[in-house]
Scaffold this active site. Structure first.
Site, short mmCIF file in Angstrom:
data_model
loop_
_atom_site.label_atom_id
_atom_site.label_comp_id
_atom_site.label_asym_id
_atom_site.label_seq_id
_atom_site.Cartn_x
_atom_site.Cartn_y
_atom_site.Cartn_z
N THR A 125 36.77 46.87 20.36
CA THR A 125 37.48 45.95 21.24
C THR A 125 36.50 45.35 22.23
O THR A 125 35.63 46.06 22.75
CB THR A 125 38.64 46.57 22.06
OG1 THR A 125 39.03 45.65 23.07
CG2 THR A 125 38.29 47.88 22.73
N ASP A 127 37.22 44.61 25.02
CA ASP A 127 37.59 45.10 26.36
C ASP A 127 36.77 46.34 26.76
O ASP A 127 36.70 46.67 27.94
CB ASP A 127 39.07 45.47 26.40
CG ASP A 127 39.98 44.30 26.08
OD1 ASP A 127 39.50 43.15 26.14
OD2 ASP A 127 41.16 44.53 25.76
N ARG A 162 30.55 23.34 45.02
CA ARG A 162 31.91 23.82 44.79
C ARG A 162 31.96 25.33 44.66
O ARG A 162 30.93 25.96 44.41
CB ARG A 162 32.43 23.28 43.45
CG ARG A 162 32.88 21.88 43.48
CD ARG A 162 33.23 21.42 42.07
NE ARG A 162 33.82 20.10 42.13
CZ ARG A 162 33.81 19.23 41.13
NH1 ARG A 162 33.23 19.55 39.99
NH2 ARG A 162 34.39 18.08 41.26
N MET A 169 38.40 37.70 29.84
CA MET A 169 39.35 38.64 29.25
C MET A 169 38.97 40.09 29.60
O MET A 169 37.95 40.32 30.25
CB MET A 169 39.38 38.47 27.75
CG MET A 169 40.14 37.25 27.30
SD MET A 169 40.24 37.28 25.49
CE MET A 169 41.45 35.98 25.24
N GLY A 170 39.75 41.02 29.11
CA GLY A 170 39.42 42.42 29.35
C GLY A 170 40.62 43.30 29.63
O GLY A 170 40.48 44.51 29.81
N ARG A 263 37.08 24.84 41.44
CA ARG A 263 37.45 24.60 40.04
C ARG A 263 37.59 25.94 39.32
O ARG A 263 36.96 26.92 39.72
CB ARG A 263 36.37 23.78 39.31
CG ARG A 263 36.21 22.35 39.82
CD ARG A 263 37.41 21.48 39.43
NE ARG A 263 37.21 20.09 39.82
CZ ARG A 263 37.54 19.57 41.00
NH1 ARG A 263 38.08 20.33 41.94
NH2 ARG A 263 37.32 18.29 41.25
N GLN A 271 35.31 33.90 23.85
CA GLN A 271 34.63 35.20 23.91
C GLN A 271 34.78 36.02 22.64
O GLN A 271 34.07 37.00 22.45
CB GLN A 271 35.22 36.04 25.06
CG GLN A 271 34.81 35.61 26.43
CD GLN A 271 35.08 36.71 27.43
OE1 GLN A 271 36.18 36.81 27.93
NE2 GLN A 271 34.09 37.51 27.72
O1 F6P Z 1 42.29 43.18 23.62
C1 F6P Z 1 41.44 42.13 23.37
C2 F6P Z 1 41.90 40.87 24.06
O2 F6P Z 1 40.97 39.85 23.79
C3 F6P Z 1 42.14 41.01 25.56
O3 F6P Z 1 40.97 40.94 26.30
C4 F6P Z 1 43.11 39.89 25.80
O4 F6P Z 1 43.93 40.12 26.93
C5 F6P Z 1 43.95 39.90 24.55
O5 F6P Z 1 43.15 40.46 23.54
C6 F6P Z 1 44.43 38.54 24.10
O6 F6P Z 1 45.32 38.74 23.07
P1 F6P Z 1 45.67 37.68 21.95
O7 F6P Z 1 44.64 37.78 20.89
O8 F6P Z 1 46.99 38.14 21.45
O9 F6P Z 1 45.71 36.34 22.58
#
Ligand code: F6P
Length: 339
Positions: A125, A127, A162, A169-170, A263, A271
């Site tokens: 993952t 994350d 700015r 994500m994470g 912004r 990612q």
């Molecule tokens: O768990 C991995 C992840 O990329 C998280 O960081 C993010 O919140 C989630 O998946 C996004 O999920 P989806 O692929 O359903 O948009």
């Protein structure tokens, strides 16, 4: 011996390299590899096929997953488990390697504990929040992308005087934001483990902006805010955090309180794509090989893992329900670089 494999949950760089590694090690032992499509969905629906050498040759640098993925939870599907047992039986699967994060692995653990399915887990993952492993593959690749994005945002923030916020994500763990902010020199990094103290944050960003006339902030999507109603939830009960929009919330907060030119950039699924980094490739190669060795040694109900730099394994039930979150060492390290 026929090994079933699947990739479940959110994809990340390194899945194909893992599949390749599993295939090559299986070939050495004379085992067949049967790939199920779309994670647990493919096992429920009996959708998949035998993997050939031509499927996996030179896919180590390919993003996504040749097996496809989904966030299917068999325990939420009608007769989900019954169908899984039936599929495994029909396809003469002797053991199953589940490549996934917390959700996919929790299904694997339950199938092993309650239904004696011979499973081995491989943690992935972006994350990096799976308990019991130093790193999950996908994290290094995804965070290298956000580090690069942060540096690019700094160029434009500086030019236009700015404040720019990068939302990464994470989920509930702040690893991606922390490493992005540390390596990419964010002025402020906000992570779920610390939360957002609005007054302190505004005071700090005001000081930084007064001094430098620009700033870059890295915020994890999982930082808690007063959120809007009705944010979508997936089959494992996770909120679609992109929709929650913590980056925009913070941007608005700065504009409202300080009236500064701000912004927001949400890097999102950028990612998740592209080739894995060197670190992730080597990790996937090692974990894939280990998973097949575990099948050979009948070490079922366990997850291949990286502990203190060494490849090992731990029982899946020890991993379940625990999230590896950013700890004090990392928070202290982050503070060294904050004004
Ligand atoms: O768990 C991995 C992840 O990329 C998280 O960081 C993010 O919140 C989630 O998946 C996004 O999920 P989806 O692929 O359903 O948009």
């Amino acid at each position: 011996m026929r090994i079933g494999i699947l990739t479940g949950g959110g994809d990340c760089p390194g899945l194909n390299s893992t599949i390749r590694s599993i295939y090559y090690k299986s070939k050495k032992y004379g085992y067949e590899v049967f790939g199920f499509f779309e994670g647990w969905k493919g096992v429920i629906e009996n959708s998949g096929r035998l993997i050939e050498l031509s499927d996996v040759e030179e896919i180590e640098n390919l993003g996504g997953t040749i097996l496809f993925s989904s966030r299917t939870n068999p325990f939420k599907e009608e007769k989900g488990v019954e169908k899984i047992l039936d599929t495994l039986n029909k396809n003469k699967i002797d053991a199953l390697i589940a490549i996934g994060g917390d959700d996919t692995l929790s299904v694997a653990a339950k199938l092993y504990e309650e239904y004696k399915v011979k499973v081995v887990g491989v943690p992935k993952t972006m994350d990096n929040d799976v308990y019991g492993t130093d790193y999950t593959f996908g994290f290094d690749s995804a965070t290298t992308i956000s580090m690069d994005a942060l540096e690019k945002l700094r160029d434009t923030a500086k030019a236009m005087k700015r404040i720019i916020i990068l939302e990464v994500m994470g989920r509930e763990a702040g690893w991606v934001a922390l490493f992005t902010g540390l390596a990419g020199c964010a002025d402020i990094t906000l992570i779920p483990e610390e939360g957002l103290n609005e007054d302190e944050f505004i005071k700090k960003i005001k000081e930084i902006f007064t001094k430098k006339e620009y700033a870059v902030i890295c915020v994890s999507e999982g930082v808690e805010i007063v959120e809007k109603e009705g944010v979508e939830v997936d089959a494992f009960g996770h909120k679609l955090l992109q929709e929650k929009g913590v980056g925009n919330f913070i941007g608005k907060l700065i504009k409202d309180k300080l009236g500064i030119n701000t912004r927001v950039a949400q890097i999102g699924h950028i990612q998740r794509g592209g080739p894995p980094t060197l670190f992730d490739r080597i990790l996937t190669i090692r974990l894939g090989v280990k998973a097949v060795e575990m099948v050979k040694e009948k070490e079922f109900g366990r997850m291949a893992t990286l502990i203190n730099g060494k490849i090992d394994s731990i029982p899946l039930k020890e991993v379940l329900g625990k999230t590896k979150r950013v700890d004090k060492y990392w928070i202290d390290l982050k503070e060294v670089f904050e004004i």
